[in-house]
Write an enzyme that holds these catalytic residues in place. Structure first.
Site, PDB file in Angstrom:
ATOM      1  N   THR A   9       0.847  -1.185   0.000  1.00  7.75           N
ATOM      2  CA  THR A   9       0.000   0.000   0.000  1.00  7.75           C
ATOM      3  C   THR A   9       0.886   1.239   0.000  1.00  7.75           C
ATOM      4  OG1 THR A   9      -1.938   1.076   0.952  1.00  7.75           O
ATOM      5  CG2 THR A   9      -0.386   0.118   2.522  1.00  7.75           C
TER       6      THR A   9
ATOM      7  N   HIS B 243      -5.741  -0.019   4.497  1.00  8.20           N
ATOM      8  CA  HIS B 243      -5.257   1.366   4.379  1.00  8.20           C
ATOM      9  C   HIS B 243      -6.449   2.278   4.669  1.00  8.20           C
ATOM     10  CE1 HIS B 243      -2.833   4.456   1.820  1.00  8.20           C
ATOM     11  NE2 HIS B 243      -3.698   5.102   2.588  1.00  8.20           N
TER      12      HIS B 243
ATOM     13  N   CYS C 290      -2.631   8.751   6.700  1.00  5.68           N
ATOM     14  CA  CYS C 290      -3.345   7.469   6.720  1.00  5.68           C
ATOM     15  C   CYS C 290      -2.536   6.428   7.487  1.00  5.68           C
ATOM     16  CB  CYS C 290      -3.564   6.951   5.303  1.00  5.68           C
ATOM     17  SG  CYS C 290      -4.609   7.987   4.268  1.00  5.68           S
TER      18      CYS C 290
END
Length: 158
Positions: A22, A45, A28
């Site tokens: 990811t 994610h 995030c």
């Protein structure tokens, strides 16, 4: 096979040949889970800490939020054969990559919600790389369970 997890998304697999990655973990959080016996693992994610911030978006995509995405990740891993006490949990991200972010502290709040959920559910974080001001790319290798991240030319195994 390489699987890419987008923002507000997750992948669970039991294929030993897979690598899950990811990108763009700024504020995030990336959560990687892996059960070495069942060879089940996955990556989530998520963007925001709490689904209550936007209930309409939470209904459409609960993976966007930590408080709804993390339980879905674990439930999906359990359905695929993972067992909680054997799972290795790694988190990365939660940075403040833009100067204006400190007003909302999204990265810190994203990290906090993960830690709270894990603590409430008796889950230990095996390794983490959170905070700071650098974006990260996180990897989970299913053959070995190895997790690592890269950021601006830096490589770090977790």
């Amino acid at each position: 096979m390489k699987h890419i997890v987008g923002v507000s998304d997750m992948i669970i697999t039991d294929n030993k040949d897979d690598i899950i990655v990811t990108h763009a973990l700024g504020s995030c959080i990336g959560v990687a889970v892996y059960d070495p016996v069942a060879c089940v693992g996955g990556v989530l994610h998520y963007m925001l800490p709490r689904s209550g911030a936007d209930s309409e978006k939470a209904k459409k995509n609960p993976l966007m939020f930590g408080d709804t995405g993390i339980p879905i990740l674990f439930e999906s891993a359990y359905k695929a054969g993972a067992i909680k006490k054997r799972m290795r949990v790694v988190i990365a991200g939660g940075a403040q990559v833009f100067a204006c972010e400190n007003v909302f502290d999204i990265g810190k709040r994203n990290t906090l919600i993960a830690r709270k959920l894990f603590w409430k559910n008796n889950i230990l974080i095996s390794a983490e790389d959170v905070g700071g001001n650098k974006p990260r790319t996180m990897y989970l290798e299913m053959q070995t369970g190895k997790t690592w991240f890269t950021s601006r030319g830096e490589y770090k195994e977790l």
